[in-house]
Design a protein around this motif. Structure first.
Motif, PDB file in Angstrom:
ATOM      1  N   GLY A   1       0.752  -1.241   0.000  1.00 26.43           N
ATOM      2  CA  GLY A   1       0.000   0.000   0.000  1.00 26.43           C
ATOM      3  C   GLY A   1       0.783   1.292   0.000  1.00 26.43           C
ATOM      4  N   ASN A   2       2.086   1.240   0.251  1.00 26.53           N
ATOM      5  CA  ASN A   2       2.865   2.481   0.300  1.00 26.53           C
ATOM      6  C   ASN A   2       2.958   3.155  -1.065  1.00 26.53           C
ATOM      7  OD1 ASN A   2       3.757   2.589   3.154  1.00 26.53           O
ATOM      8  ND2 ASN A   2       4.715   0.634   2.630  1.00 26.53           N
ATOM      9  N   VAL A   3       3.317   2.402  -2.081  1.00 28.79           N
ATOM     10  CA  VAL A   3       3.409   2.984  -3.424  1.00 28.79           C
ATOM     11  C   VAL A   3       2.019   3.353  -3.940  1.00 28.79           C
ATOM     12  CG1 VAL A   3       4.135   2.576  -5.813  1.00 28.79           C
ATOM     13  CG2 VAL A   3       5.592   1.837  -3.930  1.00 28.79           C
ATOM     14  N   HIS A   4       1.020   2.581  -3.553  1.00 23.97           N
ATOM     15  CA  HIS A   4      -0.363   2.920  -3.908  1.00 23.97           C
ATOM     16  C   HIS A   4      -0.732   4.302  -3.375  1.00 23.97           C
ATOM     17  CE1 HIS A   4      -4.682   2.519  -4.579  1.00 23.97           C
ATOM     18  NE2 HIS A   4      -4.879   2.790  -3.307  1.00 23.97           N
ATOM     19  N   ALA A   5      -0.345   4.588  -2.128  1.00 22.35           N
ATOM     20  CA  ALA A   5      -0.636   5.898  -1.538  1.00 22.35           C
ATOM     21  C   ALA A   5       0.069   7.010  -2.310  1.00 22.35           C
ATOM     22  CB  ALA A   5      -0.215   5.919  -0.072  1.00 22.35           C
ATOM     23  N   LEU A   6       1.314   6.760  -2.727  1.00 20.77           N
ATOM     24  CA  LEU A   6       2.027   7.753  -3.531  1.00 20.77           C
ATOM     25  C   LEU A   6       1.336   7.952  -4.875  1.00 20.77           C
ATOM     26  CD1 LEU A   6       5.769   6.743  -2.944  1.00 20.77           C
ATOM     27  CD2 LEU A   6       4.410   8.441  -1.702  1.00 20.77           C
ATOM     28  N   ALA A   7       0.873   6.852  -5.472  1.00 20.41           N
ATOM     29  CA  ALA A   7       0.192   6.932  -6.757  1.00 20.41           C
ATOM     30  C   ALA A   7      -1.101   7.735  -6.648  1.00 20.41           C
ATOM     31  CB  ALA A   7      -0.099   5.527  -7.287  1.00 20.41           C
ATOM     32  N   GLN A   8      -1.839   7.521  -5.571  1.00 20.95           N
ATOM     33  CA  GLN A   8      -3.069   8.285  -5.368  1.00 20.95           C
ATOM     34  C   GLN A   8      -2.777   9.772  -5.208  1.00 20.95           C
ATOM     35  OE1 GLN A   8      -4.751   5.986  -2.006  1.00 20.95           O
ATOM     36  NE2 GLN A   8      -6.542   5.687  -3.314  1.00 20.95           N
ATOM     37  N   ALA A   9      -1.716  10.088  -4.460  1.00 23.64           N
ATOM     38  CA  ALA A   9      -1.342  11.492  -4.279  1.00 23.64           C
ATOM     39  C   ALA A   9      -0.924  12.105  -5.610  1.00 23.64           C
ATOM     40  CB  ALA A   9      -0.213  11.609  -3.251  1.00 23.64           C
ATOM     41  N   ALA A  10      -0.182  11.347  -6.418  1.00 20.76           N
ATOM     42  CA  ALA A  10       0.212  11.838  -7.738  1.00 20.76           C
ATOM     43  C   ALA A  10      -1.023  12.104  -8.595  1.00 20.76           C
ATOM     44  CB  ALA A  10       1.141  10.837  -8.413  1.00 20.76           C
ATOM     45  N   ALA A  11      -1.996  11.216  -8.512  1.00 21.06           N
ATOM     46  CA  ALA A  11      -3.240  11.406  -9.272  1.00 21.06           C
ATOM     47  C   ALA A  11      -3.942  12.688  -8.830  1.00 21.06           C
ATOM     48  CB  ALA A  11      -4.152  10.200  -9.086  1.00 21.06           C
TER      49      ALA A  11
ATOM     50  N   GLN B   1      12.269  19.200   2.046  1.00 16.54           N
ATOM     51  CA  GLN B   1      11.844  18.387   3.181  1.00 16.54           C
ATOM     52  C   GLN B   1      11.839  16.902   2.826  1.00 16.54           C
ATOM     53  OE1 GLN B   1       8.291  19.893   5.358  1.00 16.54           O
ATOM     54  NE2 GLN B   1       8.341  21.572   3.888  1.00 16.54           N
ATOM     55  N   SER B   2      11.393  16.594   1.605  1.00 15.46           N
ATOM     56  CA  SER B   2      11.302  15.184   1.208  1.00 15.46           C
ATOM     57  C   SER B   2      12.644  14.632   0.760  1.00 15.46           C
ATOM     58  CB  SER B   2      10.274  15.000   0.090  1.00 15.46           C
ATOM     59  OG  SER B   2      10.728  15.619  -1.101  1.00 15.46           O
ATOM     60  N   GLY B   3      13.500  15.512   0.215  1.00 11.51           N
ATOM     61  CA  GLY B   3      14.889  15.148  -0.006  1.00 11.51           C
ATOM     62  C   GLY B   3      15.264  14.324  -1.209  1.00 11.51           C
ATOM     63  N   ASN B   4      14.371  14.131  -2.185  1.00 11.68           N
ATOM     64  CA  ASN B   4      14.783  13.337  -3.338  1.00 11.68           C
ATOM     65  C   ASN B   4      14.432  14.033  -4.642  1.00 11.68           C
ATOM     66  OD1 ASN B   4      15.532  11.398  -5.195  1.00 11.68           O
ATOM     67  ND2 ASN B   4      14.883   9.713  -3.896  1.00 11.68           N
ATOM     68  N   PRO B   5      15.433  14.622  -5.315  1.00 16.73           N
ATOM     69  CA  PRO B   5      15.169  15.299  -6.581  1.00 16.73           C
ATOM     70  C   PRO B   5      14.940  14.349  -7.739  1.00 16.73           C
ATOM     71  CG  PRO B   5      17.504  15.322  -6.128  1.00 16.73           C
ATOM     72  CD  PRO B   5      16.845  14.716  -4.923  1.00 16.73           C
ATOM     73  N   TYR B   6      15.253  13.068  -7.565  1.00 15.71           N
ATOM     74  CA  TYR B   6      15.077  12.085  -8.636  1.00 15.71           C
ATOM     75  C   TYR B   6      13.603  11.729  -8.828  1.00 15.71           C
ATOM     76  CZ  TYR B   6      20.106  11.400  -8.070  1.00 15.71           C
ATOM     77  OH  TYR B   6      21.455  11.582  -7.998  1.00 15.71           O
ATOM     78  N   GLY B   7      12.886  11.594  -7.735  1.00 15.18           N
ATOM     79  CA  GLY B   7      11.477  11.222  -7.756  1.00 15.18           C
ATOM     80  C   GLY B   7      11.021  10.996  -6.332  1.00 15.18           C
ATOM     81  N   THR B   8       9.741  11.121  -6.100  1.00 12.84           N
ATOM     82  CA  THR B   8       9.228  10.936  -4.743  1.00 12.84           C
ATOM     83  C   THR B   8       9.591   9.554  -4.230  1.00 12.84           C
ATOM     84  OG1 THR B   8       7.396  12.430  -5.250  1.00 12.84           O
ATOM     85  CG2 THR B   8       7.163  11.017  -3.309  1.00 12.84           C
ATOM     86  N   SER B   9      10.081   9.518  -2.993  1.00 13.23           N
ATOM     87  CA  SER B   9      10.522   8.263  -2.388  1.00 13.23           C
ATOM     88  C   SER B   9      10.030   8.185  -0.946  1.00 13.23           C
ATOM     89  CB  SER B   9      12.050   8.160  -2.403  1.00 13.23           C
ATOM     90  OG  SER B   9      12.552   8.266  -3.718  1.00 13.23           O
ATOM     91  N   HIS B  10       9.711   6.977  -0.533  1.00 18.11           N
ATOM     92  CA  HIS B  10       9.206   6.771   0.826  1.00 18.11           C
ATOM     93  C   HIS B  10       9.977   5.657   1.509  1.00 18.11           C
ATOM     94  CE1 HIS B  10       6.623   6.173   4.233  1.00 18.11           C
ATOM     95  NE2 HIS B  10       6.327   4.951   3.847  1.00 18.11           N
ATOM     96  N   VAL B  11      10.254   5.829   2.789  1.00 18.66           N
ATOM     97  CA  VAL B  11      10.891   4.788   3.593  1.00 18.66           C
ATOM     98  C   VAL B  11       9.788   4.013   4.303  1.00 18.66           C
ATOM     99  CG1 VAL B  11      12.526   4.276   5.440  1.00 18.66           C
ATOM    100  CG2 VAL B  11      12.963   6.189   3.888  1.00 18.66           C
TER     101      VAL B  11
ATOM    102  N   PRO C   1       3.223   6.595   4.229  1.00 20.61           N
ATOM    103  CA  PRO C   1       3.738   7.892   3.768  1.00 20.61           C
ATOM    104  C   PRO C   1       3.158   9.056   4.572  1.00 20.61           C
ATOM    105  CG  PRO C   1       3.181   6.520   1.900  1.00 20.61           C
ATOM    106  CD  PRO C   1       2.670   5.803   3.114  1.00 20.61           C
ATOM    107  N   THR C   2       4.028   9.991   4.922  1.00 21.64           N
ATOM    108  CA  THR C   2       3.600  11.175   5.658  1.00 21.64           C
ATOM    109  C   THR C   2       3.008  12.199   4.706  1.00 21.64           C
ATOM    110  OG1 THR C   2       5.718  12.294   5.385  1.00 21.64           O
ATOM    111  CG2 THR C   2       5.488  10.816   7.298  1.00 21.64           C
TER     112      THR C   2
ATOM    113  N   ALA D   1       2.708  15.229  -0.322  1.00 24.52           N
ATOM    114  CA  ALA D   1       2.773  16.541  -0.966  1.00 24.52           C
ATOM    115  C   ALA D   1       3.854  16.561  -2.035  1.00 24.52           C
ATOM    116  CB  ALA D   1       3.030  17.627   0.080  1.00 24.52           C
ATOM    117  N   ALA D   2       4.963  15.860  -1.776  1.00 28.07           N
ATOM    118  CA  ALA D   2       6.031  15.771  -2.785  1.00 28.07           C
ATOM    119  C   ALA D   2       5.534  15.039  -4.026  1.00 28.07           C
ATOM    120  CB  ALA D   2       7.245  15.070  -2.194  1.00 28.07           C
ATOM    121  N   ALA D   3       4.738  13.983  -3.831  1.00 26.25           N
ATOM    122  CA  ALA D   3       4.181  13.249  -4.977  1.00 26.25           C
ATOM    123  C   ALA D   3       3.219  14.127  -5.767  1.00 26.25           C
ATOM    124  CB  ALA D   3       3.470  11.989  -4.486  1.00 26.25           C
TER     125      ALA D   3
END
Length: 202
Positions: free
Chosen positions: A15-25, A158-168, A174-175, A180-182
């Motif tokens: 679900g982590n990447v899913h959450a990023l995908a939803q935010a991107a959408a 704040q998110s720290g990745n210029p390559y693409g949104t990344s989550h630990v 995802p916070t 917001a970065a996505a």
């Protein structure tokens, strides 16, 4: 200006990447794009999925998300790909979808589109940047226009990745900063894709 078509194609196990995908959408839609949110097919065996309750649960929770197909790529002016990292590379489920696109590539139907990528890993140094860069190798072969988020918005500091949104993933879901970065990454993709589309029709 004519709206751009954005496909967000991702794989997510828990679900982590899913959450990023939803935010991107959300970000792409807010920027005025037509958006298709699509997951790729799950290829892991049932026994592997069943061994992790959160994996099985996420599969059920996203049963209504349409699976990506080649028509989604043909339709899109821009595509954001998302996948967790596996040994520094995109998860095999997303790679399997990408590797099925040879016929589109041979016809030149993947060229001149905008591409961007996002990811998640268990630890902070678990291959996030190498996963995004590995996806970039595919975009080069397709003749795509790669649009990273860069440091183009205060959220990136704040998110720290210029390559693409990344989550630990090891720290939890995802916070709001990561989401917001996505959203920002997707808005930037829409803006560049819209400029390219307008330039071609001028």
């Amino acid at each position: 200006m004519e709206p751009v078509n954005v496909a967000i194609i991702y794989y997510s196990a828990t679900g982590n990447v899913h959450a990023l995908a939803q935010a991107a959408a959300e970000g792409a839609e807010k920027a005025g794009a037509y958006v298709r949110l699509r997951k790729v097919a799950e290829l892991a065996p049932p026994e592997a999925i069943g061994a992790r309750p959160e994996w099985a649960q996420h599969l059920k929770d996203t049963a209504d998300v349409a699976e990506a197909d080649h028509e989604d790529l043909g339709w899109a002016d821009a595509v954001l790909f998302g996948a967790p990292t596996r040994f520094g590379n995109p998860a095999s489920q997303l790679r399997a979808f990408i590797e099925s696109t040879g016929p589109l590539w041979m016809q030149g139907k993947l060229a001149d589109k905008v591409y961007s990528a996002f990811t998640a890993s268990s630890t902070a140094h678990g291959g996030q940047e190498s996963t995004i860069l590995a996806l970039g190798n595919t975009f080069y072969h397709w003749g795509g226009v790669i649009v990273p988020p860069g440091y183009t918005d205060p959220i990136q500091f704040q998110s720290g990745n210029p390559y693409g949104t990344s989550h630990v993933a090891g720290i939890g879901a995802p916070t709001e900063v990561t989401l917001a970065a996505a959203r920002h990454q997707a808005r930037r993709v829409v803006d560049i894709a819209a400029a390219l589309k307008a330039g071609r029709t001028a």
